[in-house]
Scaffold this motif. Structure first.
Motif: not given
Length: 241
Positions: A95-107
């Protein structure tokens, strides 16, 4: 390659979403072996993935590993333009990994947007009609809020994965779907016929400008001719965009 040159001329950089599997690796290998490979400034191309298997970094079954071996490691890139999903051996859970990639997309989103501009997204299609790691009758294909999801209990190994959601995939300007083999004929036909997205996720794929199907003869062998009309069905010979 021609489209990539056009994109670099127009925007100064390009963004590509890669797919995994046999066809994904085959496409990248063809690019790597092309005499035109080194005519492109690859340092201005950003690479993302549509999904990833939750395995250790460098595992031979990771989509990232296969893409690196087929093409990326041959381009002399510094790594800043390669946006791989987190790996299972990096000290975070799924779940944390999904959040990390979502944040990278947003960045990496352009001003005023919530996602990067995806110029070209490659997608393979499974015999069951799944795309990325969005499988039939599973919650992931119905997700509309999140950009990245954790996938558990996938019907093919490994059961744990990470995936972009369908709205993110469909934000792509161009989606190029790659299918080969007679086992893909049913999924192709149902996708073109407008089957239920819940039952055939590939039927819900639609790029903002174009959605092209790159297929071989075996994949179209059982598809009714009316579904392969040029206005909705494309082969490599047809595609201009």
């Amino acid at each position: 390659m021609t489209k990539m040159v056009d994109l670099l001329d127009e925007f100064g950089e390009a963004t590509v979403v890669l797919t995994g599997g046999t066809m994904g690796s085959a496409v990248l290998s063809e690019i790597n072996n092309s005499p035109a490979r080194d005519t492109l400034d690859w340092s201005r191309v950003h690479f993302w993935w549509g999904d990833e298997r939750w395995l250790p970094r460098g595992d031979a079954e990771r989509n990232e590993t296969q893409a690196r071996e087929a093409l990326l490691d041959h381009l002399g890139l510094d790594g800043s333009t390669i946006h791989a999903f987190p790996a299972s051996d990096e000290g975070i859970d799924l779940d944390a990994a999904a959040e990390v990639y979502a944040l990278e997309l947003a960045a990496h989103a352009h001003e005023g947007a919530t996602l990067p501009r995806f110029d070209i997204t490659f997608l393979g299609v499974g015999p069951d009609g799944h795309v990325a790691s969005l499988f039939p009758e599973q919650p992931g294909i119905r997700e509309t809020e999140a950009t990245v999801i954790a996938v558990r209990n996938a019907p093919k190994p490994p059961p744990e994965r990470l995936s972009l959601t369908l709205p993110v995939i469909n934000s792509s300007t161009r989606i190029w779907m790659v299918l080969a083999g007679a086992d893909k004929a049913s999924a192709l036909g149902l996708s073109l016929a407008g089957a239920s997205i819940n039952e055939v996720p590939a039927a819900g794929v639609e790029g903002r400008r174009s959605t092209l199907y790159y297929v071989d003869r075996e994949a179209t062998a059982e598809v009714p001719e009316n579904l392969t009309a040029t206005e909705i069905f494309w082969t490599a010979a047809d595609a201009t965009d």
